[in-house]
Design a protein around this motif. Sequence first.
Motif, short mmCIF file in Angstrom:
data_model
loop_
_atom_site.label_atom_id
_atom_site.label_comp_id
_atom_site.label_asym_id
_atom_site.label_seq_id
_atom_site.Cartn_x
_atom_site.Cartn_y
_atom_site.Cartn_z
N MET A 166 17.27 -0.35 5.92
CA MET A 166 16.10 -1.18 5.67
C MET A 166 15.36 -0.74 4.41
O MET A 166 14.92 -1.57 3.60
CB MET A 166 15.17 -1.17 6.88
N THR A 201 14.98 -3.15 1.06
CA THR A 201 13.66 -3.54 0.56
C THR A 201 13.38 -2.96 -0.82
O THR A 201 12.77 -3.63 -1.66
CB THR A 201 12.54 -3.13 1.55
N VAL A 208 17.02 -11.75 12.57
CA VAL A 208 15.69 -11.17 12.79
C VAL A 208 15.47 -9.99 11.85
O VAL A 208 14.41 -9.85 11.22
CB VAL A 208 15.52 -10.74 14.26
N LEU A 209 16.49 -9.15 11.73
CA LEU A 209 16.39 -7.99 10.84
C LEU A 209 16.23 -8.44 9.39
O LEU A 209 15.37 -7.92 8.66
CB LEU A 209 17.63 -7.11 11.00
N THR A 226 12.81 -9.80 8.67
CA THR A 226 11.84 -8.71 8.56
C THR A 226 11.90 -8.08 7.17
O THR A 226 10.85 -7.85 6.53
CB THR A 226 12.12 -7.64 9.63
N LEU A 227 13.11 -7.81 6.70
CA LEU A 227 13.27 -7.19 5.38
C LEU A 227 12.74 -8.09 4.28
O LEU A 227 12.02 -7.64 3.38
CB LEU A 227 14.76 -6.90 5.14
N GLY A 235 10.57 -10.45 4.54
CA GLY A 235 9.12 -10.56 4.66
C GLY A 235 8.39 -9.39 4.04
O GLY A 235 7.40 -9.57 3.31
N ILE A 236 8.88 -8.19 4.30
CA ILE A 236 8.26 -6.99 3.72
C ILE A 236 8.34 -7.04 2.20
O ILE A 236 7.35 -6.80 1.49
CB ILE A 236 8.92 -5.72 4.26
N ALA A 242 8.42 -1.21 11.22
CA ALA A 242 9.37 -2.31 11.44
C ALA A 242 10.60 -1.82 12.20
O ALA A 242 11.11 -2.52 13.08
CB ALA A 242 9.77 -2.92 10.10
N GLN A 279 9.65 -1.34 15.87
CA GLN A 279 9.48 -2.62 16.56
C GLN A 279 10.81 -3.35 16.73
O GLN A 279 11.07 -3.96 17.77
CB GLN A 279 8.47 -3.49 15.81
N PHE A 280 11.66 -3.28 15.71
CA PHE A 280 12.96 -3.93 15.80
C PHE A 280 13.81 -3.31 16.90
O PHE A 280 14.39 -4.02 17.73
CB PHE A 280 13.69 -3.82 14.46
#
Length: 201
Positions: free
Chosen positions: A96, A100, A160-161, A164-165, A167-168, A189, A192-193
């Motif tokens: 992650m 990012t 979903v993962l 998230t990436l 979005g960050i 993250a 929570q993931f």
Amino acid sequence: MPDATDERPYHHGNLRAALLDAAERGLRDHGADRLSLRDLAREVGVSHAAPRRHFPHRQALLDALAEAGFMRLDTALCTAVAGAGDDFPAQVRAGMIAYTRFAIDNAALLELMYTSKHRPGATRIVAAAEAPFGRMRDLILRGQERGALQAGDPERIGIVLFATLQGIATLINGSLVAPELLDDIVDTAVEQFLRGARPPA
């Protein structure tokens, strides 16, 4: 009066790499719409015809940039996950962080990568994209095999993962979140993931 670029040399030690480096700088500074083979030839110091030995047209250059971007992303993910040892949460966090950071450091390139991937006929780019996405899919499958992630379609967990990436990275690239908060945000993250995707008790 002849074009000044006609007086420049046709040959270059590593013209393809020099053009891609210059194109990536231009992409970052000005966007894809303002990239031109003639301007890039002038920047690297060759005749305006020389780039066409490697890139017959502008789209070929953009495609090569996108393909190289996916290869770099794959290398970054591979290096990060391999360096995290055998601990699955550490592997997830490393992957992650690697994604990012790539997305933040190469925002314009990443946008080009994804838009080019969906262009009709972009088979080489699609093939190049399979490597990094396949690596993340393998990571999810590994988590399922170890019981850290729930069974089922790994693609759904991967979406979903990925969301998230993205979005960050979008929040940081949009100056809505300070870049120095990246590691802490990713830590949250990851927690929570993994909690949300673990098998039901």
